[in-house]
Design a protein around this motif. Sequence first.
Motif, PDB file in Angstrom:
ATOM      1  N   LEU A   1       0.919  -1.500   0.007  1.00  0.00           N
ATOM      2  CA  LEU A   1       0.068   0.064   0.428  1.00  0.00           C
ATOM      3  C   LEU A   1       0.782   1.561   0.082  1.00  0.00           C
ATOM      4  CD1 LEU A   1      -3.165  -0.695   2.114  1.00  0.00           C
ATOM      5  CD2 LEU A   1      -3.134  -0.095  -0.316  1.00  0.00           C
TER       6      LEU A   1
ATOM      7  N   ALA B   1       2.215   1.625  -3.266  1.00  0.00           N
ATOM      8  CA  ALA B   1       0.896   2.034  -5.020  1.00  0.00           C
ATOM      9  C   ALA B   1       1.593   3.360  -3.967  1.00  0.00           C
ATOM     10  CB  ALA B   1       0.261   1.424  -3.808  1.00  0.00           C
ATOM     11  N   ALA B   2       1.504   4.252  -3.081  1.00  0.00           N
ATOM     12  CA  ALA B   2       0.840   5.419  -3.102  1.00  0.00           C
ATOM     13  C   ALA B   2       2.169   6.355  -3.326  1.00  0.00           C
ATOM     14  CB  ALA B   2       0.839   5.996  -1.411  1.00  0.00           C
ATOM     15  N   ARG B   3       3.369   6.098  -3.530  1.00  0.00           N
ATOM     16  CA  ARG B   3       4.906   6.577  -3.709  1.00  0.00           C
ATOM     17  C   ARG B   3       4.616   6.348  -5.070  1.00  0.00           C
ATOM     18  NH1 ARG B   3       9.912   3.424  -1.346  1.00  0.00           N
ATOM     19  NH2 ARG B   3      10.794   5.577  -1.792  1.00  0.00           N
TER      20      ARG B   3
ATOM     21  N   LEU C   1       1.816   6.132  -7.060  1.00  0.00           N
ATOM     22  CA  LEU C   1       0.981   7.404  -7.448  1.00  0.00           C
ATOM     23  C   LEU C   1       1.488   8.887  -7.087  1.00  0.00           C
ATOM     24  CD1 LEU C   1      -2.253   5.778  -6.561  1.00  0.00           C
ATOM     25  CD2 LEU C   1      -1.446   5.988  -8.695  1.00  0.00           C
ATOM     26  N   GLY C   2       3.112   8.718  -6.539  1.00  0.00           N
ATOM     27  CA  GLY C   2       3.539  10.310  -6.256  1.00  0.00           C
ATOM     28  C   GLY C   2       2.507  10.926  -4.950  1.00  0.00           C
ATOM     29  N   ILE C   3       2.381  10.509  -4.371  1.00  0.00           N
ATOM     30  CA  ILE C   3       1.916  10.563  -2.727  1.00  0.00           C
ATOM     31  C   ILE C   3       2.708  10.679  -1.999  1.00  0.00           C
ATOM     32  CG2 ILE C   3       0.245  10.233  -0.905  1.00  0.00           C
ATOM     33  CD1 ILE C   3      -1.484   8.926  -3.947  1.00  0.00           C
TER      34      ILE C   3
ATOM     35  N   MET D   1       0.490  14.662   2.518  1.00  0.00           N
ATOM     36  CA  MET D   1      -0.915  13.891   1.978  1.00  0.00           C
ATOM     37  C   MET D   1      -0.344  12.404   1.985  1.00  0.00           C
ATOM     38  SD  MET D   1      -2.138  14.117  -2.408  1.00  0.00           S
ATOM     39  CE  MET D   1      -3.272  14.001  -2.290  1.00  0.00           C
TER      40      MET D   1
ATOM     41  N   GLU E   1      -3.296  10.648   4.380  1.00  0.00           N
ATOM     42  CA  GLU E   1      -4.439   9.467   3.782  1.00  0.00           C
ATOM     43  C   GLU E   1      -4.170   8.635   3.281  1.00  0.00           C
ATOM     44  OE1 GLU E   1      -5.741  11.723   0.301  1.00  0.00           O
ATOM     45  OE2 GLU E   1      -5.714  13.835   0.765  1.00  0.00           O
ATOM     46  N   VAL E   2      -3.001   8.188   4.351  1.00  0.00           N
ATOM     47  CA  VAL E   2      -2.196   6.656   3.787  1.00  0.00           C
ATOM     48  C   VAL E   2      -1.971   5.919   5.622  1.00  0.00           C
ATOM     49  CG1 VAL E   2      -0.672   4.878   2.721  1.00  0.00           C
ATOM     50  CG2 VAL E   2      -1.754   7.188   1.368  1.00  0.00           C
TER      51      VAL E   2
ATOM     52  N   PRO F   1      -5.092   6.569   8.328  1.00  0.00           N
ATOM     53  CA  PRO F   1      -6.196   5.857   8.405  1.00  0.00           C
ATOM     54  C   PRO F   1      -5.448   4.611   8.047  1.00  0.00           C
ATOM     55  CG  PRO F   1      -6.273   6.685   5.816  1.00  0.00           C
ATOM     56  CD  PRO F   1      -5.110   7.724   7.056  1.00  0.00           C
ATOM     57  N   GLY F   2      -4.574   3.768   7.339  1.00  0.00           N
ATOM     58  CA  GLY F   2      -3.982   2.527   7.662  1.00  0.00           C
ATOM     59  C   GLY F   2      -3.698   2.334   8.866  1.00  0.00           C
TER      60      GLY F   2
ATOM     61  N   TRP G   1     -14.901   2.218   5.866  1.00  0.00           N
ATOM     62  CA  TRP G   1     -15.040   1.159   5.128  1.00  0.00           C
ATOM     63  C   TRP G   1     -14.210   0.067   6.498  1.00  0.00           C
ATOM     64  CZ3 TRP G   1     -11.162   4.991   7.507  1.00  0.00           C
ATOM     65  CH2 TRP G   1     -10.493   4.038   8.145  1.00  0.00           C
TER      66      TRP G   1
ATOM     67  N   PRO H   1       4.872   8.692 -10.877  1.00  0.00           N
ATOM     68  CA  PRO H   1       3.375   8.396 -11.322  1.00  0.00           C
ATOM     69  C   PRO H   1       4.012   8.344 -13.082  1.00  0.00           C
ATOM     70  CG  PRO H   1       3.207  10.771 -10.710  1.00  0.00           C
ATOM     71  CD  PRO H   1       4.923  10.396  -9.854  1.00  0.00           C
TER      72      PRO H   1
ATOM     73  N   PHE I   1      -0.443  -3.842  -9.162  1.00  0.00           N
ATOM     74  CA  PHE I   1      -0.212  -5.080  -8.050  1.00  0.00           C
ATOM     75  C   PHE I   1      -0.657  -5.807  -7.855  1.00  0.00           C
ATOM     76  CE2 PHE I   1       1.418  -1.117  -6.909  1.00  0.00           C
ATOM     77  CZ  PHE I   1       2.720  -1.411  -6.120  1.00  0.00           C
TER      78      PHE I   1
ATOM     79  N   PHE J   1      -6.383   2.088  -1.334  1.00  0.00           N
ATOM     80  CA  PHE J   1      -6.840   1.616  -0.498  1.00  0.00           C
ATOM     81  C   PHE J   1      -8.045   1.829   0.468  1.00  0.00           C
ATOM     82  CE2 PHE J   1      -3.309   4.230  -2.894  1.00  0.00           C
ATOM     83  CZ  PHE J   1      -2.861   3.994  -1.663  1.00  0.00           C
TER      84      PHE J   1
ATOM     85  N   TRP K   1      -9.951   2.576   2.807  1.00  0.00           N
ATOM     86  CA  TRP K   1     -11.102   3.633   3.184  1.00  0.00           C
ATOM     87  C   TRP K   1     -10.947   4.826   2.346  1.00  0.00           C
ATOM     88  CZ3 TRP K   1      -5.654   2.549   4.932  1.00  0.00           C
ATOM     89  CH2 TRP K   1      -5.198   2.485   4.450  1.00  0.00           C
TER      90      TRP K   1
END
Lengths: 260, 265
Positions: A159, A162-164, A166-168, A172, A176-177, A180-181, A257, B76, B82, B88, B90
């Motif tokens: 996860l 994936a965030a990295r 996506l450029g997060i 942020m 947002e990661v 909540p995680g 969620w 990006p 994956f 995510f 949430w």
Amino acid sequence: MRNGWREPSRLAVGGSTLAAVVVLWYLATTFTQIIPPVYFPTPAEVLQAFRQITVQGYADGQLQQHFLHSCWLVLMGFAAAVGLGVPLGMLMGWSRRAEALINPVFLLLRPIPPLAWIPLAIVWLGLGDAAKVLVIWFAAFVPAVINSYAGVRSIEPYLIEAARSLGIRGAMLVREVLFPGALPLIFTGLRLSLQACWTTLVAAELIGAIVGLGHVLYQAGLDLFPAMIVVGMIGVAIAGGLMTTALGRLEAWSMPWHRR
Amino acid sequence: MSNIIFDRVARHFRRNGVDLAAVDGVSFEVRKSEFVAIVGPSGCGKTTCLRMAAGLDFPTAGSVTVGGKPVTGPGPDRSVVFQQFALFPWKTVVENIDFGLRAARLPLTERRERVGRYVDLMGLKGHESAFPHQLSGGMQQRVAIARSYVLDPDVLLMDEPFGSLDAQTRVVMQEELIKLARVSPRTVLFITHAVEEAVYLADRVVVMTRRPGRIGEIIDVAKVRMDEHWDRHERVEDVMDEASFVHLRTHIWRLLREQQSRNEQ
């Protein structure tokens, strides 16, 4: 739903169990006197003590005052512990360097029971509220930090990858990661913290306080007044229960969620 | 769009004080807008190759360049899909797809337009505000693919994206991916251990050998696909029924089997 009978609701079952306990209590004390009144009060005595503390007051205050004061102290200590402990725990979970730096201090402090800090808190801050908030803070702080740390560590590595991808980054990523995680375990920590808060508060108030539910218990013990002791215990149970329920609501609300 | 070049890439791991080569001397190129699949037995380092292109892992020797630039970290411009979907939990479907666009600070109107387009393309209409756990595995992977495509990346890196789906869903997703690749062609590096999947989807198939991972053979599927007009078929099973398809598949199977028996000796 068989034979036209409706499944009784949890509330109905819980209410019946409670009623049964009260009936048994009445039978064991007032009716048969298996338990002598010197050791445990009858329901009527407890009701009488309840009336006394709410109307005339007891141990320098009415029940409302004791109740609210204790809740207030727990809330302050708890909020301070959460506000500091959650970010610190998350930082330790994210950064190996922060963990290496801070963890040794924790290994040293962790085995000390929060109650052992009470004398030192009294020496530093006296018998007033500040000393209690400090001890409550300390009791809640350790579980808040440890579970927030575990929360960040529990996030699946893919996860974060994936965030990295996506450029997060930066705030942020944290908001947002990581947050909540980590949230399910953070809440586990908060529940433990809240329990620890009440245990510690009552202990601290038993040792010395001007108002508060623990002070009621202490005074009632000195006065050999079992009915008032029971009133104090019920007060603590209700206060703790209310706060735990509120925390549970907050948990459900903040994680729509999250599957149970 | 960019190409991906692996130039004499090696990746060694140290485990219990022993030096293990996961990948050794791997050189190949994924050309601009080409679809390349790597097949190989588990533990042949195919995922390691993809991770090095993604910037999630780095070579011990040699270099991986994307669009002429050495890979220094994830970003990006190189979107990853994956096997575990990596949605995510949430965030809703739309929030997941929109996440990368928000990080790129695109204006709201453009984000809406792009997210809407991929929600349509991937058949996610009506599920916009669902959370991932409310969706089937196939739907979750659609969201993950949409989340990658929506960023308009230079290259797409897919790590066994259909590996955890059931057989029927898998076939549907393969057809969807082919359609998507026709609508918006991309440079794709696709990892799989399913030979049929590789032959069906890829322009070229790279067959890797087991430990240390080396390249066994590179098979040009695109030429056969063109010559034999596979594209006239709508369905996976019709393509897979073509003699030319069966021939390629069997050829790759033999390569993999040979290695296996070599390893067992």
